[in-house]
Structures are given as C-alpha cells and as structure tokens.
Design an enzyme around this catalytic site. Structure first.
Site, PDB file in Angstrom:
ATOM      1  NE  ARG A  24      -2.533  -1.923   3.146  1.00 52.09           N
ATOM      2  CZ  ARG A  24      -2.981  -2.065   4.393  1.00 52.09           C
ATOM      3  NH1 ARG A  24      -3.951  -1.293   4.838  1.00 52.09           N
ATOM      4  NH2 ARG A  24      -2.454  -2.962   5.192  1.00 52.09           N
ATOM      5  N   GLY A 151      -6.851  -7.531  14.895  1.00 51.17           N
ATOM      6  CA  GLY A 151      -7.274  -8.678  15.688  1.00 51.17           C
ATOM      7  C   GLY A 151      -7.918  -8.178  16.986  1.00 51.17           C
ATOM      8  CB  SER A 415      31.223  46.634  -4.787  1.00 53.69           C
ATOM      9  OG  SER A 415      30.915  46.816  -3.431  1.00 53.69           O
TER      10      SER A 415
HETATM   11  C1  UD1 Z   1      -1.534  -8.515  12.630  1.00 53.14           C
HETATM   12  C2  UD1 Z   1      -2.196  -9.378  13.690  1.00 53.14           C
HETATM   13  C3  UD1 Z   1      -3.412  -8.633  14.248  1.00 53.14           C
HETATM   14  C4  UD1 Z   1      -2.974  -7.306  14.815  1.00 53.14           C
HETATM   15  C5  UD1 Z   1      -2.223  -6.505  13.777  1.00 53.14           C
HETATM   16  C6  UD1 Z   1      -1.637  -5.271  14.417  1.00 53.14           C
HETATM   17  C7  UD1 Z   1      -1.850 -11.717  13.064  1.00 53.14           C
HETATM   18  C8  UD1 Z   1      -2.452 -12.904  12.431  1.00 53.14           C
HETATM   19  N1  UD1 Z   1      -2.617 -10.630  13.094  1.00 53.14           N
HETATM   20  O1  UD1 Z   1      -2.465  -8.338  11.600  1.00 53.14           O
HETATM   21  O2  UD1 Z   1      -4.039  -9.419  15.267  1.00 53.14           O
HETATM   22  O3  UD1 Z   1      -4.119  -6.574  15.263  1.00 53.14           O
HETATM   23  O4  UD1 Z   1      -1.145  -7.282  13.230  1.00 53.14           O
HETATM   24  O5  UD1 Z   1      -1.049  -4.467  13.444  1.00 53.14           O
HETATM   25  O6  UD1 Z   1      -0.745 -11.771  13.550  1.00 53.14           O
HETATM   26  N2  UD1 Z   1       4.713 -10.098   8.512  1.00 53.14           N
HETATM   27  C9  UD1 Z   1       5.764 -10.892   8.108  1.00 53.14           C
HETATM   28  N3  UD1 Z   1       5.506 -12.032   7.428  1.00 53.14           N
HETATM   29  C10 UD1 Z   1       4.251 -12.431   7.157  1.00 53.14           C
HETATM   30  C11 UD1 Z   1       3.177 -11.643   7.569  1.00 53.14           C
HETATM   31  C12 UD1 Z   1       3.443 -10.468   8.252  1.00 53.14           C
HETATM   32  O7  UD1 Z   1       6.917 -10.558   8.333  1.00 53.14           O
HETATM   33  O8  UD1 Z   1       4.100 -13.502   6.551  1.00 53.14           O
HETATM   34  C13 UD1 Z   1       4.990  -8.860   9.233  1.00 53.14           C
HETATM   35  C14 UD1 Z   1       4.604  -7.645   8.444  1.00 53.14           C
HETATM   36  O9  UD1 Z   1       5.722  -7.143   7.740  1.00 53.14           O
HETATM   37  C15 UD1 Z   1       4.174  -6.684   9.521  1.00 53.14           C
HETATM   38  C16 UD1 Z   1       3.641  -7.572  10.624  1.00 53.14           C
HETATM   39  O10 UD1 Z   1       4.192  -8.842  10.384  1.00 53.14           O
HETATM   40  O11 UD1 Z   1       5.253  -5.952  10.054  1.00 53.14           O
HETATM   41  C17 UD1 Z   1       2.135  -7.627  10.638  1.00 53.14           C
HETATM   42  O12 UD1 Z   1       1.691  -8.147   9.426  1.00 53.14           O
HETATM   43  P1  UD1 Z   1       0.320  -7.680   8.788  1.00 53.14           P
HETATM   44  O13 UD1 Z   1       0.097  -8.437   7.554  1.00 53.14           O
HETATM   45  O14 UD1 Z   1       0.278  -6.205   8.732  1.00 53.14           O
HETATM   46  O15 UD1 Z   1      -0.683  -8.212   9.904  1.00 53.14           O
HETATM   47  P2  UD1 Z   1      -2.149  -7.751  10.132  1.00 53.14           P
HETATM   48  O16 UD1 Z   1      -3.025  -8.430   9.188  1.00 53.14           O
HETATM   49  O17 UD1 Z   1      -2.179  -6.274  10.194  1.00 53.14           O
HETATM   50 CA    CA Z   2      -0.586  -4.245   9.560  1.00 52.91          CA
END
Ligand code: UD1
Ligand code: CA
Length: 498
Positions: A24, A151, A415
């Site tokens: 995004r 979450g 100058s």
């Molecule tokens: C996650 C949480 C959610 C919480 C939210 C807070 C889970 C399943 N959900 O959701 O409960 O409210 O964060 O912001 O954990 N990332 C990885 N590898 C992956 C997936 C994510 O490194 O495979 C990292 C992302 O770079 C990011 C963080 O984990 O820094 C959160 O990932 P994101 O996909 O934003 O999670 P949310 O769906 O927002």
């Molecule tokens: Ca997030």
C-alpha cells in the site's frame, strides 16, 4: 532517554517482523526504509527493541530483503536476519526467526518493523508487566475507537482467551474495541510449542501468531494483556497517509520535548525538527523552520523564519534568517541571511556574516569576516576581518576544473570584483571595485584591474543639441575602443571639448 544495561531488564531475544510486502506504500523503496523525523521506520523499531537489551535481535526479512538487510547492516550491524521466503503469516515469520535463534530459553519479545512510535520504555513496561504477572504470554493491547482490520482481544475479565482476526470474527467479536497491537512477550518454550501447532485454518489460509495464545491457554499457561493507553505506540504504517499522520504526531512530540527543555518555538504548527537534532537552551525557532539530520543549535541562536538546515552546526548567539544550509558550520554570534544559500563545506567564523543573496560553497570564512551582499563565494579560504564587497564573484571553475582562492586577514575586496581562481590575495590587501583579479595580490598592495575613468567636460549639453537637430549633424559621436582599452569619441563637427 537512556538505555539500560541492567541484566534484570534484559530479555533473551527480540524477533522483529519485517518480511511483509508493504504494497500500500506504492513505492520502489521498502516501506521500512521510509522515514519519520529523519530515521527509517526500521531504525525506530530497532531502537525500541534495543530498549529491552536483548541478547539477540533477529529481524525477519522477505519482501525487498536486499534493501532491508543493507539498511539493517548500517543501523544495527550486530542484528541477525532470518529469511521468510513467502509471506505465509505472522506465525510462519516468527518461526523463521526462532529457527535462527536455535535452542533458546527465556523471554522472547515479538514486535514489528513498521511501528515507529513504539519506545523502548514501553517495551520495558510490557516486559515488567509480563514478569510481575508471571505470564507465559503477554500481549500488548489498545482500546481504540475504530478497531476495524485489527485482531480483537477475547477476554473474560483478566483472563485472556485468545485473539480473533477481524476477517474471521463474528459481529459480536467485531464490536470489541480492544485490539491486538501485534507486540508480545513469550516464554520461548511456550512460543515454540504454540508455533508447532499452528494450522492455516482461517480466512487467509495463513499461519497466525495470534493462535499461539489460545493454544497456550489450552495447555494451562497463563496468558495476560498489557493495555497501552498511548495508542500511537501500537499503530503500524501501511500507507503514505498513515506515514504523514505519524510523522506529524512524532514531530509534535519532539517539539513538545524541546519546549520543555528550554527551546522557544514561536509556531509549533510550522516547524519540523528531526529526532537527531540537538539544542542548547534559549534557542528561538521562528515559523517555517526545518531542522534535519545531525544539526546542532547552540544556546541563544535564532533560526528562521523560513529556514532549512541539514547537518549544520550553529554556534551560540548566531542568527540564521530565511536561508538554506547543508553540511556547514556557522560560528558563534555569526549572522546568516536573509536569502543565503550555504552549501557543503562552508565554515563561517565567529561574528562573521553571510548576507542577502550570497551563495557559499566549500568556503572557510574567518572570524569577523563579512560577505554581506550578492556574492558567489566558492572554494575559498578567507582570513579574519575581511570585507567582501557587494556583487563579488569568486570564479572557481575554468569549465574543466575547480580552483581555490585565498584571501588574507583584514583584506578588502571592492564591490563587483571577479576573483578568477587560482589566486592568492595577501593580508591587508585591497582590491579596487570592479576589478577582475587573475594574478596574486601581495599583502598590503592595492590591485586595480579595470578601465581608468575619464570625464569629458560639458559633453552632455552638446550631445542633446545634436539629438534635437539631427539634420545639423548627420554623424553622432560614437564611442570606440582603442588598443589601450580607454575609449575615445569619434571626431565630428560637434566634438566636445575635453
Ligand atoms: C496482525 C495481527 C493482528 C494485529 C495486527 C496489528 C496476526 C495474524 N494478526 O495483523 O491481530 O491486530 O497485526 O497491526 O498476527 N509479517 C511478516 N511475514 C508475514 C506476515 C506479516 O513478516 O508472513 C509482518 C509484516 O511485515 C508486519 C507484521 O508482520 O510488520 C504484521 O503483518 P500484517 O500483515 O500487517 O498483519 P495484520 O493483518 O495487520
Ligand atoms: Ca498491519
């Protein structure tokens, strides 16, 4: 903010998740390298992680990992990296981090690379709460007005039952406004066991770290929550709208701290100060001031309005008004501006002056020396007590190379002179106004390098008579140059008397 090295504060490891795609942001640059207050999101996250003095810090990288790893090497060379090849969920990412840590016991903090407002102090409070409650898992939560996307925390009083993701939640669960920040402390063994039991049994088909909580609870472990009231500290950056909002909040926090530390800020709405700028007391910042990088401003200096300084050292009592400077030193009591452009390598001595419409580059200007008006001063060393007249140009470029000019102490440059480098002007020398200086000027000498003035007496009246009666005089006097450079007037019937 001081970082503690107290062993009782230290945790076994921090796993920092930074493998997500950040789509995004719509950027060629990894989201984690975008900056707030002069530091990358990753740098803010790493600094917070270091606040709990982890024995090991492991950053889980994946998307744009070359950029992230190179930057990490600059900001935290001791950090370990774990590679998550595919973004299969937060649980999958933490498992990759745990693999790199190997057989590890004790407390493991999990946090994100894209939560820049989180502080080390807050992480320490989370860890202290975890210890005092003797929890196996403690999740940092926040109560927010709009919980959509996050979450949700399922609890019965103090008993945390688990976390349900927004997309998997029913309407009653979606009404819960306590959210999971994604920041936790885990007992290592409980985390390892929980990760081993994850299933992709959810709307996204991913391995959710959040599922570790309910699993641990089913094994009789104690799960707790730590509610953070400063919700900015729990928020991630997903797009550039959030980046701007968080940068503005961070800036206001920086300005508030500065004001409490003795800096006057006339209009905090229009001043931007990055995190690594340092200040003495009684500094005044006027509206439209932007201070970046490793800038430092000593006691009593006045900056602005409408001034941008990047990596600039400003001495006590100096003033910099409506100007732009990069990688420069401005001495004590010196005056800069309005409308000065100061480029890298410039050093202005104590009580010196760089004034209106002056551009300086790689110019070392001695104490008390003044370059007050309309000058280009490039690649020059100017002694003390020198005056550089209005409109002087230090011609440093011969179309292939740059050359250097030296001007000795107490010299005076008239100058509208052009100093054609390389040239050395001695101490106490004097350059006549309008000179083009191509040779060295010995100390104490006067250099004059321009056409000598000649006055032609009563020329004007005769000239006007001729203009008024053109038929009387078909040939008007016209100046021509003679080989010695002086001008003469063509002889005509109306040749003026000399
Ligand atoms: C996650 C949480 C959610 C919480 C939210 C807070 C889970 C399943 N959900 O959701 O409960 O409210 O964060 O912001 O954990 N990332 C990885 N590898 C992956 C997936 C994510 O490194 O495979 C990292 C992302 O770079 C990011 C963080 O984990 O820094 C959160 O990932 P994101 O996909 O934003 O999670 P949310 O769906 O927002
Ligand atoms: Ca997030």
């Amino acid at each position: 903010m001081t970082m503690t090295t107290d062993q009782s504060k230290s945790v076994a490891a921090v796993i920092l998740l930074a493998a997500g795609s950040g789509t995004r942001m719509k950027s060629h640059t990894s989201k984690l390298l975008h900056t707030i207050a002069g530091r990358s999101l990753l740098s803010w996250a790493v600094t917070a992680a270091q606040g709990v003095a982890p024995e090991k810090l492991v950053v889980v990288v994946g998307h744009q990992r070359d950029q992230v790893e190179a930057h990490l090497h600059d900001i935290a060379p001791d950090a370990l990296t774990a590679v998550q090849d595919q973004p299969l969920g937060t649980g999958h990412a933490v498992a990759a981090g745990l693999d790199v840590l190997g057989a590890i016991d004790g407390e493991i903090v999990v946090t994100y690379g894209d939560v820049p407002m989180l502080t080390g102090e807050t992480l320490r409070r989370l860890v202290n709460h975890h210890r005092q409650s003797a929890n196996a898992v403690t999740v940092m939560t926040a109560v927010v007005d709009d919980p959509s996307g996050y979450g949700r925390i399922l609890r019965s009083g103090d008993d945390i039952l688990g976390i349900v993701e927004h997309r998997d939640a029913d309407n009653a669960q979606r009404a819960i406004n306590e959210i999971n920040s994604g920041i936790y402390v885990f007992d290592a063994a409980v985390l390892r066991d929980g990760l081993a039991h994850l299933t992709p049994n959810n709307d996204q088909g991913q391995l959710y770290l959040t599922d570790v909580l309910a699993h641990a609870r089913s094994r009789g472990q104690r799960i707790g929550a730590y509610v953070e009231t400063d919700i900015w500290q729990t928020e991630g950056v997903n797009d550039r709208v959030q980046l701007a909002a968080m940068a503005a909040e961070m800036n206001q926090r920086i300005l508030t701290r500065l004001m409490l530390d003795g800096v006057t800020i006339i209009d905090p709405k229009t001043c931007w100060v990055e995190a690594d700028v340092s200040f003495g007391i009684d500094v005044e910042l006027w509206p439209g001031t932007i201070l970046r990088g490793a800038t430092s401003i000593a006691d009593g200096a006045i900056i602005g309005p409408d001034t941008r300084l990047v990596d600039v050292e400003v001495g006590a009592g100096a003033s910099v008004i409506r100007s732009e400077a990069t990688l420069a030193v401005i001495g004590e009591g010196a005056q800069v501006g309005p409308f000065s452009f100061i480029r890298p390598g410039t050093q202005l001595g104590a009580n010196g002056k760089i004034g209106a419409f002056v551009e300086a580059k790689n110019a070392v200007i001695g104490d008390g020396s003044k370059v007050p008006h309309l000058t280009y001063c490039g690649d020059a060393t100017i002694g003390e007590g020198v005056n550089v007249g209005a409109g002087t140009i230090f011609a440093n470029y011969d179309s292939v190379h740059k050359h250097h000019t030296s001007v000795g102490d107490r010299s005076f440059i008239g100058s509208d002179s052009v100093i054609v480098a390389p040239v050395t002007i001695g101490d106490d020398a004097f350059v006549a106004a309008g000179s083009v200086i191509v040779n060295d000027v010995p100390g104490g000498d006067l250099a004059v390098a321009r056409g000598r003035q000649r006055n032609i007496a009563e020329w004007v009246e005769g000239h006007r008579v001729k203009l008024a009666n053109p038929t009387d005089s078909p040939t008007l006097p016209t100046p021509t140059a003679s080989p010695d450079g002086s001008s003469t007037i063509n002889a005509t019937a109306s040749t003026p008397k000399e």
